[in-house]
Structures are given as C-alpha cells and as structure tokens.
Design an enzyme around this catalytic site. Structure first.
Site, short mmCIF file in Angstrom:
data_model
loop_
_atom_site.label_atom_id
_atom_site.label_comp_id
_atom_site.label_asym_id
_atom_site.label_seq_id
_atom_site.Cartn_x
_atom_site.Cartn_y
_atom_site.Cartn_z
N LYS A 101 0.82 -1.21 0.00
CA LYS A 101 0.00 0.00 0.00
C LYS A 101 0.86 1.26 0.00
CE LYS A 101 -4.23 -2.14 1.30
NZ LYS A 101 -5.25 -2.49 2.29
N ARG A 111 -2.86 -10.45 4.79
CA ARG A 111 -3.34 -10.53 3.41
C ARG A 111 -2.27 -9.93 2.52
NH1 ARG A 111 -5.82 -7.17 -0.17
NH2 ARG A 111 -7.44 -8.07 -1.50
N1 HH2 Z 1 -7.19 -4.25 0.85
C1 HH2 Z 1 -7.58 -4.27 -0.46
C2 HH2 Z 1 -8.64 -5.06 -0.86
N2 HH2 Z 1 -9.29 -5.85 0.01
N3 HH2 Z 1 -9.58 -6.65 2.21
C3 HH2 Z 1 -9.23 -6.66 3.48
N4 HH2 Z 1 -9.88 -7.45 4.35
N5 HH2 Z 1 -8.20 -5.88 3.95
C4 HH2 Z 1 -7.49 -5.06 3.13
O1 HH2 Z 1 -6.60 -4.35 3.62
C5 HH2 Z 1 -7.85 -5.03 1.75
C6 HH2 Z 1 -8.92 -5.85 1.31
C7 HH2 Z 1 -6.85 -3.43 -1.44
O2 HH2 Z 1 -5.78 -4.13 -2.00
P1 HH2 Z 1 -5.81 -4.93 -3.38
O3 HH2 Z 1 -6.84 -6.01 -3.35
O4 HH2 Z 1 -4.43 -5.39 -3.65
O5 HH2 Z 1 -6.14 -3.85 -4.48
P2 HH2 Z 1 -7.45 -3.43 -5.28
O6 HH2 Z 1 -8.48 -2.99 -4.31
O7 HH2 Z 1 -6.98 -2.33 -6.20
O8 HH2 Z 1 -7.95 -4.63 -6.07
#
Ligand code: HH2
Length: 255
Positions: free
Chosen positions: A201, A236
C-alpha cells in the site's frame, strides 16, 4: 491469505491475472508458497476506483471460484455486494471479505444464511473519494469501536465467525495507519481474530521511498511481522513466499 485480483485495474496486480489461465497459475503459485486462504476479488477498491456492476464482478470471479472449489484451499470472496457474495458462496467460496464492513444489511443475511464467516473491514467513505480528506477525532477508538460493534452484531445475527480488519489505507492518512498498527494489541486482545492487509500500500511507499507498488514487499513484510507480533491472526499479501519465510524465522526467534 494470498491476494488474487481478477481485475484489469487493481493497484498492484491489475491486469496480471484477469484470464482464467493466469488466475489459476497465480493461485497455484500462492498455494505452493504456503498461502492457506486465497482471496478472490473482481472489483478494485483502490483509492479513486470506479465501482463495477454485480454482473461484471461475477463474470470475473465465478469461473475462477468454480475451478478452485475442489482445490484444498480456503476460498474468500472479496466483495461488498451481497448478490456477489451469495453467488460466490454458491460456487465454492467459504468466507466473505467485505471491505465495507457489513454496511449493507443484506450482506449479513447472506452470510448468516449460508453459514459463512465474514471479514469485517473498516473503511471511511467510499473508494472513489476516501483518500481525499480522511479525518478522525481519535482513529484508534473510532476504528476499533466500529469493528467490535459490527462484529458483535454479526455474531448475534448468526454469522458463525468474524475476522476484524482495521482497513489499512481505506480512508486513512499515513499517521492514521501508523497509529492503528501501533495500537493493534488493543484489538487483538479481544475474542475475535484480526486480519491485517497492508501489502504494497501507498503509505509503505511513502515511508520507505518505493514509488512502484511491486517494490514495496520489504516494507510490507516489516508491517506484517509487526502485526503478527501484536497478535494478528492473518495477513493478506500479494507476495506469499517472502512473508512465509519471514514469519517462520520470526516464530523460531520467539521460540
Ligand atoms: N485491501 C484491499 C482489498 N481488500 N480486504 C481486506 N480485508 N483488507 C485489506 O486491507 C484489503 C482488502 C486493497 O488491495 P488490493 O486487493 O491489492 O487492491 P485493489 O483494491 O486495487 O484490487
């Protein structure tokens, strides 16, 4: 928990696993590296992201879930839409990961009805605008208080288990993320397991001087080792192998 975004626009892995073949390859790689849970997402929730329809989200995630359903791995569906969660649970998902923290009462009904545990994440605002001006009176009390009360509500409604997640980067400035991470044991000392997802992040790039998301794995490991030491039950991550190695070494050091 390994992250598998079947999207064109996720901030780190967008467009890399958005064919069935590529998604399954990444799933196999993360499972081989030691991920116990795969978190499948069909909608980016990065700052500024535009929402997609439930139909579009389902077109992305269902083929992957159906293929993974008979692999020996726990499957999580990363969605804030009850209709997507319901269809994903029907296709083989075990756990719902709701970044809106059960804002939609139908999500609670879906999870309780299917007997599925849910990850309740805190987010201030909406992805489209959440990083414009995040403000708190006291971020730790607000976020942890919200998670505890949503968790109790879910358990009372018949959801079999909850994970609580402070939502690093979701409507939070760098200092908010740091305060929450420093105070994590105030949340992990409670009865419900805690999930932390800081992988790649932006605040890691800001603190560590890494412009590109893919260059932020060392800082991600630092945050997640800290979270594990403070009692987080789950992390995660995009990059599984490095985290598994770091956690094993930390566990050995701690005896
Ligand atoms: N962060 C993201 C998405 N889902 N779920 C939980 N429980 N906790 C988190 O910190 C979290 C999450 C954002 O990251 P990412 O899935 O890599 O990116 P994007 O939302 O652009 O798909």
């Amino acid at each position: 928990m390994g992250i598998l975004n079947v999207t064109p626009d996720s901030f780190s892995d967008g467009g890399r696993h958005d064919t069935l073949e590529a998604a399954l390859r990444q799933a196999r790689a993360m499972q081989g590296a030691g991920a116990l849970i795969l978190d499948i997402g069909g909608e980016s929730t990065r700052p500024g992201a535009q929402p997609v329809s439930a139909g579009q989200e389902l077109d992305r995630v269902l083929p992957v879930l159906r293929e993974l359903a008979d692999w020996n791995v726990v499957l999580s569906i990363d969605t804030l839409k009850p209709e997507v969660a319901a269809a994903a649970l029907g296709a083989g998902a075990h756990l719902v990961n709701d970044v809106s923290g059960l804002r939609d009462p139908d999500m609670l009904r879906v999870c309780a009805g299917a007997g599925a545990a849910v990850c309740i994440m805190h987010m201030q605002g909406e992805p489209r605008s959440m990083q414009l001006q995040p403000e708190y009176q006291g971020v730790v009390a607000e976020v942890f208080g919200y998670l505890r009360s949503q968790g109790q509500m879910a358990l009372r409604a018949g959801v079999p288990g909850v994970l609580l997640d402070p939502g690093i980067g979701f409507g939070k400035r760098v200092e908010h993320n740091l305060e929450l991470l420093r105070a994590l044991d105030e949340l992990t000392c409670g009865p419900d397991p805690v999930l932390v997802g800081a992988s790649r992040k932006k605040f890691i790039g800001t603190l560590g001087g890494a412009e590109q998301a893919a260059d932020r794995d060392p800082g991600s490991v630092a945050v997640h080792l800290h979270a594990a030491r403070r009692g987080a039950a789950m992390i995660r991550v995009h990059e599984v192998a490095g985290h598994v190695q770091a956690l094993k070494v930390q566990a050995a050091l701690e005896g």
